[in-house]
Design an enzyme around this catalytic site. Structure first.
Site, PDB file in Angstrom:
ATOM      1  CD  GLU A   1     -63.455 -57.512  -3.381  1.00 11.93           C
ATOM      2  OE1 GLU A   1     -62.467 -57.628  -2.638  1.00 11.93           O
ATOM      3  OE2 GLU A   1     -63.784 -56.442  -3.904  1.00 11.93           O
TER       4      GLU A   1
ATOM      5  CE  LYS B   1     -64.847 -55.517  -0.618  1.00 13.95           C
ATOM      6  NZ  LYS B   1     -64.015 -54.723   0.266  1.00 13.95           N
TER       7      LYS B   1
HETATM    8  P1  13P Z   1     -64.449 -50.236  -3.212  1.00 14.49           P
HETATM    9  O1  13P Z   1     -65.537 -50.131  -2.176  1.00 14.49           O
HETATM   10  O2  13P Z   1     -63.752 -48.933  -3.468  1.00 14.49           O
HETATM   11  O3  13P Z   1     -64.901 -50.934  -4.457  1.00 14.49           O
HETATM   12  O4  13P Z   1     -63.296 -51.127  -2.574  1.00 14.49           O
HETATM   13  C1  13P Z   1     -63.625 -52.304  -1.963  1.00 14.49           C
HETATM   14  C2  13P Z   1     -62.527 -53.273  -2.125  1.00 14.49           C
HETATM   15  O5  13P Z   1     -61.977 -53.738  -1.146  1.00 14.49           O
HETATM   16  C3  13P Z   1     -62.146 -53.690  -3.482  1.00 14.49           C
HETATM   17  O6  13P Z   1     -61.363 -54.847  -3.426  1.00 14.49           O
END
Ligand code: 13P
Length: 339
Positions: free
Chosen positions: A177, A219
């Site tokens: 991510e 992500k």
């Molecule tokens: P959000 O969809 O609220 O951005 O959260 C996703 C997430 O896991 C952030 O690390």
């Protein structure tokens, strides 16, 4: 590398009509979210709120996996069933957030780096024993005049790649991510160029660390104008910019891109995901959601800590999950928001 174990997890997580629920807020973040709806944060309140999410009847039609925080991984339902087992029993894959949050990057004001590599092998082995089959590690990048720096991109990309390699060694699917934040008044073009640079750096590091791209998920943020930008964009413009950026940087071997919502309103996150999926140009990956706030915000608001509102909270979650499942297939329309 336990390829067949990870292959199964990938197939389940990227199911064609489903996405991921991010319910992995750290204790501090959860406290903020609860405070926003006037609820005090205690371990029991956090447990019962999470139980209400995981027992929403029919969630498994729209959600393939749930990301948990360490505290939740070891908690149980009121009937004594550990949450990972409760999810597995519904065909939902349990996952775990493993990074330890961010810290300022010395000598690079405004840049951050993500902590958590020390002891990660041992922690992951323990999480796996508790039932986690995939993991998540988040790196954040702020857009500014001279931000993010190249060094911040490199150091965070290296952390993401080291984490991903360790996960795969243990048969755990890593969600990688890299989040370019929406904060600021930048244009969509600036977000596109920063996101492109960040993703190119991340995939270079993944390659250097010999991460098998087939057994990971990405992500990322969508390509969006900054929250304070005077130039806002339509879902169509966002879809074009996002797909162009990902085609340039994300190899076709990556099975799925599960967007974060990042502070978009729940309806905008759904409309933008739909626009991305509805476009006809080449998309070699599954394009889905891994939303935290955009799935949970209406549920938290409807529930606000009262047992009597639990069903209303679950209905609010199910509505967002169903609409995002449609958006993930390019079949959502704004008119569906009206109940
Ligand atoms: P959000 O969809 O609220 O951005 O959260 C996703 C997430 O896991 C952030 O690390």
């Amino acid at each position: 590398m336990q390829v067949s174990v990870m292959e199964r997890t990938i197939v389940e997580l990227t199911a064609p009509t489903k996405g991921i629920l991010a319910a992995d807020e750290s204790t501090g973040t959860m406290e903020k979210r609860l405070k926003n709806v006037g609820v005090q944060s205690t371990e029991e309140i956090r447990r019962s709120y999470r139980e209400s999410l995981f027992t929403a009847s029919g969630l498994n039609s729209y959600v393939s996996g749930v990301i948990l925080f360490e505290e939740t991984l070891k908690q149980c339902s009121a009937t004594g069933m550990p949450f990972p087992q409760l999810l597995e029993a519904q065909g939902i894959v349990p996952g775990i957030k493993v990074d330890k949050g961010t810290q300022a990057l010395s000598n690079f004001p405004g840049d951050k780096f993500t902590l958590g590599l020390d002891g990660l092998v041992e922690r992951l082995a323990g999480y796996k024993e508790q039932g986690a089959r995939f993991a998540k590690w988040r790196a954040v990048f702020t857009i500014g005049d001279a931000l993010p720096s190249c060094r911040a991109m490199e150091v965070n990309a290296d952390g993401l790649a080291r984490y991903a390699a360790i996960c795969q060694e243990l048969g755990i699917v890593p969600i990688v991510e890299p989040e370019v934040l929406m904060d600021g008044n930048h244009t969509i073009e600036r977000c596109a160029s920063v996101t492109e640079e960040v993703l190119a750096t991340v995939f270079h590091a993944l390659h250097q660390h010999r991460v098998a791209l087939e057994y990971m998920l990405l992500k990322p943020n969508m390509v969006l104008p900054g929250t304070d930008s005077p130039w806002q964009a339509t879902p169509e413009e966002i879809a074009v910019a996002t797909l162009r950026c990902f085609r340039r940087t994300v190899p076709a071997a990556v099975p799925g891109i599960h967007f974060l919502s990042g502070g978009q309103s729940d309806e905008a996150a759904t409309a933008n995901l739909n626009a991305i999926n509805a476009r006809s140009e080449r998309k070699p990956w599954q394009l889905s959601f891994s939303y935290g706030r955009a799935l949970q915000a209406p549920a938290l608001k409807a529930w606000h800590g009262e047992a009597a509102n639990m069903a209303a909270g679950q209905q609010a979650l199910l509505k967002r999950a169903r609409l995002n499942s449609l958006a993930r297939q390019g079949k959502y329309q704004a008119s569906m928001e009206i109940d």
